[in-house]
Design a protein around this motif. Structure first.
Motif, PDB file in Angstrom:
ATOM      1  N   UNK A 100       0.785  -1.234   0.000  1.00 50.72           N
ATOM      2  CA  UNK A 100       0.000   0.000   0.000  1.00 50.72           C
ATOM      3  C   UNK A 100       0.812   1.277   0.000  1.00 50.72           C
ATOM      4  N   UNK A 101       2.118   1.177  -0.164  1.00 51.33           N
ATOM      5  CA  UNK A 101       2.938   2.389  -0.162  1.00 51.33           C
ATOM      6  C   UNK A 101       4.160   2.234   0.719  1.00 51.33           C
ATOM      7  N   UNK A 102       4.808   3.363   1.021  1.00 53.43           N
ATOM      8  CA  UNK A 102       6.068   3.343   1.777  1.00 53.43           C
ATOM      9  C   UNK A 102       5.793   3.599   3.260  1.00 53.43           C
ATOM     10  N   UNK A 103       6.434   2.808   4.104  1.00 52.95           N
ATOM     11  CA  UNK A 103       6.339   2.953   5.559  1.00 52.95           C
ATOM     12  C   UNK A 103       7.749   3.256   6.054  1.00 52.95           C
ATOM     13  N   UNK A 104       7.943   4.465   6.626  1.00 53.85           N
ATOM     14  CA  UNK A 104       9.294   4.839   7.029  1.00 53.85           C
ATOM     15  C   UNK A 104       9.445   4.876   8.549  1.00 53.85           C
ATOM     16  N   UNK A 105      10.701   4.992   8.992  1.00 52.12           N
ATOM     17  CA  UNK A 105      11.026   5.128  10.405  1.00 52.12           C
ATOM     18  C   UNK A 105      10.431   3.986  11.239  1.00 52.12           C
ATOM     19  N   UNK A 106      10.605   2.758  10.727  1.00 51.43           N
ATOM     20  CA  UNK A 106      10.081   1.567  11.397  1.00 51.43           C
ATOM     21  C   UNK A 106      11.230   0.897  12.154  1.00 51.43           C
ATOM     22  N   UNK A 107      11.153   0.886  13.482  1.00 52.22           N
ATOM     23  CA  UNK A 107      12.201   0.254  14.293  1.00 52.22           C
ATOM     24  C   UNK A 107      11.829  -1.201  14.586  1.00 52.22           C
ATOM     25  N   UNK A 108      12.782  -2.128  14.379  1.00 49.31           N
ATOM     26  CA  UNK A 108      12.583  -3.502  14.860  1.00 49.31           C
ATOM     27  C   UNK A 108      13.749  -3.861  15.787  1.00 49.31           C
ATOM     28  N   UNK A 109      13.438  -4.461  16.942  1.00 47.26           N
ATOM     29  CA  UNK A 109      14.498  -4.782  17.912  1.00 47.26           C
ATOM     30  C   UNK A 109      15.179  -6.112  17.592  1.00 47.26           C
ATOM     31  N   UNK A 110      15.506  -6.307  16.303  1.00 46.55           N
ATOM     32  CA  UNK A 110      16.133  -7.551  15.827  1.00 46.55           C
ATOM     33  C   UNK A 110      17.268  -7.189  14.876  1.00 46.55           C
ATOM     34  N   UNK A 111      18.264  -8.054  14.809  1.00 47.79           N
ATOM     35  CA  UNK A 111      19.464  -7.758  14.024  1.00 47.79           C
ATOM     36  C   UNK A 111      19.502  -8.515  12.701  1.00 47.79           C
ATOM     37  N   UNK A 112      20.064  -7.870  11.688  1.00 48.69           N
ATOM     38  CA  UNK A 112      20.383  -8.564  10.443  1.00 48.69           C
ATOM     39  C   UNK A 112      19.475  -8.211   9.277  1.00 48.69           C
ATOM     40  N   UNK A 113      20.078  -8.248   8.080  1.00 52.16           N
ATOM     41  CA  UNK A 113      19.315  -7.978   6.851  1.00 52.16           C
ATOM     42  C   UNK A 113      18.189  -8.991   6.681  1.00 52.16           C
ATOM     43  N   UNK A 114      18.412 -10.225   7.160  1.00 47.94           N
ATOM     44  CA  UNK A 114      17.374 -11.253   7.022  1.00 47.94           C
ATOM     45  C   UNK A 114      16.134 -10.896   7.848  1.00 47.94           C
ATOM     46  N   UNK A 115      16.334 -10.205   8.990  1.00 47.45           N
ATOM     47  CA  UNK A 115      15.168  -9.802   9.775  1.00 47.45           C
ATOM     48  C   UNK A 115      14.444  -8.623   9.121  1.00 47.45           C
ATOM     49  N   UNK A 116      15.174  -7.780   8.408  1.00 46.40           N
ATOM     50  CA  UNK A 116      14.531  -6.705   7.638  1.00 46.40           C
ATOM     51  C   UNK A 116      13.667  -7.319   6.531  1.00 46.40           C
ATOM     52  N   UNK A 117      14.209  -8.344   5.877  1.00 49.26           N
ATOM     53  CA  UNK A 117      13.453  -9.062   4.832  1.00 49.26           C
ATOM     54  C   UNK A 117      12.189  -9.695   5.443  1.00 49.26           C
ATOM     55  N   UNK A 118      12.342 -10.311   6.624  1.00 48.19           N
ATOM     56  CA  UNK A 118      11.184 -10.903   7.302  1.00 48.19           C
ATOM     57  C   UNK A 118      10.129  -9.842   7.606  1.00 48.19           C
ATOM     58  N   UNK A 119      10.599  -8.655   8.006  1.00 46.02           N
ATOM     59  CA  UNK A 119       9.674  -7.560   8.318  1.00 46.02           C
ATOM     60  C   UNK A 119       8.881  -7.142   7.077  1.00 46.02           C
ATOM     61  N   UNK A 120       9.554  -7.073   5.934  1.00 51.10           N
ATOM     62  CA  UNK A 120       8.871  -6.695   4.685  1.00 51.10           C
ATOM     63  C   UNK A 120       7.791  -7.713   4.339  1.00 51.10           C
ATOM     64  N   UNK A 121       8.098  -9.004   4.530  1.00 53.28           N
ATOM     65  CA  UNK A 121       7.101 -10.053   4.261  1.00 53.28           C
ATOM     66  C   UNK A 121       5.936  -9.972   5.238  1.00 53.28           C
ATOM     67  N   UNK A 122       6.255  -9.750   6.519  1.00 52.57           N
ATOM     68  CA  UNK A 122       5.202  -9.653   7.535  1.00 52.57           C
ATOM     69  C   UNK A 122       4.254  -8.497   7.215  1.00 52.57           C
ATOM     70  N   UNK A 123       4.823  -7.357   6.855  1.00 54.27           N
ATOM     71  CA  UNK A 123       4.008  -6.183   6.525  1.00 54.27           C
ATOM     72  C   UNK A 123       3.085  -6.480   5.342  1.00 54.27           C
ATOM     73  N   UNK A 124       3.643  -7.051   4.281  1.00 54.84           N
ATOM     74  CA  UNK A 124       2.834  -7.349   3.082  1.00 54.84           C
ATOM     75  C   UNK A 124       1.727  -8.350   3.405  1.00 54.84           C
ATOM     76  N   UNK A 125       2.036  -9.338   4.249  1.00 53.32           N
ATOM     77  CA  UNK A 125       1.023 -10.341   4.618  1.00 53.32           C
ATOM     78  C   UNK A 125      -0.133  -9.701   5.380  1.00 53.32           C
ATOM     79  N   UNK A 126       0.193  -8.801   6.313  1.00 50.70           N
ATOM     80  CA  UNK A 126      -0.849  -8.140   7.101  1.00 50.70           C
ATOM     81  C   UNK A 126      -1.646  -7.175   6.211  1.00 50.70           C
ATOM     82  N   UNK A 127      -0.954  -6.495   5.299  1.00 47.88           N
ATOM     83  CA  UNK A 127      -1.672  -5.632   4.340  1.00 47.88           C
ATOM     84  C   UNK A 127      -2.663  -6.456   3.523  1.00 47.88           C
ATOM     85  N   UNK A 128      -2.185  -7.608   3.032  1.00 50.31           N
ATOM     86  CA  UNK A 128      -3.048  -8.471   2.211  1.00 50.31           C
ATOM     87  C   UNK A 128      -4.259  -8.932   3.021  1.00 50.31           C
ATOM     88  N   UNK A 129      -4.015  -9.299   4.271  1.00 50.21           N
ATOM     89  CA  UNK A 129      -5.123  -9.787   5.104  1.00 50.21           C
ATOM     90  C   UNK A 129      -6.124  -8.685   5.428  1.00 50.21           C
TER      91      UNK A 129
END
Length: 444
Positions: free
Chosen positions: A249-278
């Motif tokens: 649905x667009x760009x979401x900025x300034x999103x803090x996650x208390x987890x480390x690593x590029x793989x967790x950023x990727x997981x966050x992108x998937x989680x966001x898209x899944x919740x948007x879809x739902x």
């Protein structure tokens, strides 16, 4: 009121079904759920498969949904300390009392199914039925469900979920799923049912093919990382990272996650898209940015580069296959500045220990090999021999028991370090069981 003894008895009965026994067939779980009145039909679901990142992504999805005011049920595996962790309501593991009472309701029906079947219901069949019944009883607004292994023949695939998430696919569990990415992707594509919306991580070409074919075959819609959604930017921050995410649905900025690593950023992108879809967000509508920020900020993922001690820093990470270890090593290089790092590693005998050690070698100074509490654990002596070939004997130590391994690693990390210990660390890794064993000791 249920007491601790009742719960312990239930755990013992579940364990007696064979904690690691694998029987891939849906007939038994379907029969049990039919007898229970099909609790899995009482709520919509988001269903996750993939090789790595499923549990972290499920926890993020759960947190985002709760930030949007929904009552959630979450089913993940394996657990670290108690089987109750597998079944969460509104982000918290179910109580011993609730777990025991739902089990007592299911038990006589499970015995009926066992009597009619060649093979009794497995441990995983039972916990799956327990989760679905618990969610229906609660009741929840939505269930977030992670497959146990594979997809098509996994007990959770009775869901036929409207939203499916497929995390990156790599080589793991090859003895059951096949030894090519294509075979593994084919098994995992089985959770895609007619009309579903599929949220897929960027995949190797060999894995992407079966997913796209399955979507075409059943009329599912697919959104792919790098196309419809993804990570636009990430910056290391104290205790985690700050992301800019491209959602459906667009760009979401300034999103803090208390987890480390590029793989967790990727997981966050998937989680966001899944919740948007739902929730029906997309080209014309974004989710509320403050709810998204709140949901991500309150996410946790135990055993995923989890810091459990300071001075020296002790990190726990459940990486147990090359794909996962590569992500862990990258995060260590990018986000931690250790002057000295010692790894404690214990692996299961059916895993690619050699590849795990080769990936660790450039980022750790020394390694302590040990054996975890699983009956499938690789013997210490065998793992030590592999480590000596890769690290050189002078960089390898071994300890049969986890408490000794951690104590030895801490002593090695602190040795010859002048002044403060802030730059030294210990990483416990190689298996979720290894992390669970260490966590029990260190969290006391």
């Amino acid at each position: 009121m249920t007491d601790r003894t009742d719960f312990a008895a239930v755990e013992a009965e579940l364990n007696a079904r064979g904690f690691t026994r694998m029987v891939f067939e849906l007939d038994r779980i379907e029969s049990l759920l039919d007898l229970l009145g099909s609790p899995q039909r009482a709520y919509p679901a988001i269903h996750l498969t993939g090789t790595n990142g499923k549990t972290s992504t499920a926890r993020m999805i759960d947190s985002l949904l709760r930030a949007h005011g929904l009552h959630t049920g979450r089913y993940t595996s394996p657990h670290l300390e108690t089987v109750r962790e597998r079944i969460s309501l509104d982000g918290e593991p179910v109580s011993e009392e609730r777990f025991t009472s739902v089990y007592r309701e299911i038990k006589p029906l499970a015995e009926l199914v066992d009597a009619r079947s060649d093979e009794p219901l497995t441990y995983f069949d039972m916990t799956t039925a327990l989760a679905f019944a618990t969610f229906a009883d609660a009741p929840v607004d939505i269930a977030v469900v992670e497959v146990g292994l594979g997809g098509a023949e996994d007990a959770t695939n009775v869901l036929q979920a409207g939203v499916c998430v497929i995390t990156p696919i790599g080589l793991d569990h090859t003895e059951w799923l096949g030894d090519t990415l294509q075979d593994i992707a084919l098994a995992k594509a089985g959770i895609i049912h007619p009309g579903a919306t599929v949220i897929s991580a960027a995949q190797e070409e060999e894995a992407a093919g079966p997913l796209l074919e399955r979507c075409a075959e059943v009329g599912a819609t697919i959104a792919r990382e790098g196309g419809e959604f993804g990570v636009l930017g990430r910056a290391v921050a104290v205790g985690g990272q700050v992301l800019t995410l491209q959602g459906l649905g667009g760009v979401y900025d300034d999103v803090f996650i208390p987890l480390h690593g590029a793989h967790q950023a990727q997981n966050a992108a998937m989680a966001l898209a899944a919740v948007e879809a739902f929730l029906g967000a997309g080209a014309r509508r974004q989710l509320d940015i403050e709810a998204v920020r709140e949901g991500f900020a309150s996410t946790s993922s135990p055993g995923r580069l989890e810091r459990v001690r300071n001075a020296p820093t002790i990190l726990l990470d459940g990486a147990h296959n090359p794909h996962g270890m590569k992500a862990t090593v990258t995060a260590l290089q990018e986000e931690f500045a250790f002057s000295k790092l010692v790894a404690v590693i214990g692996v299961l005998a059916d895993k690619d220990a050699e590849a795990l050690l080769e990936l660790l070698e450039p980022v750790v100074d020394q390694v302590v090999v040990t054996r975890n509490s699983s009956p499938r654990a690789m013997p210490t002596e065998e793992l030590a021999a592999l480590a000596a070939e890769i690290f050189g004997e002078e960089r390898v130590a071994s300890a049969e028991e986890m408490p000794d391994a951690i104590e030895l690693a801490v002593a090695m990390a602190e040795e010859d370090v002048p002044g403060e210990l802030s730059g030294v660390g210990v990483l416990v890794t190689g298996s979720v069981v290894t992390v669970a064993d260490a966590r029990r000791l260190l969290k006391r």
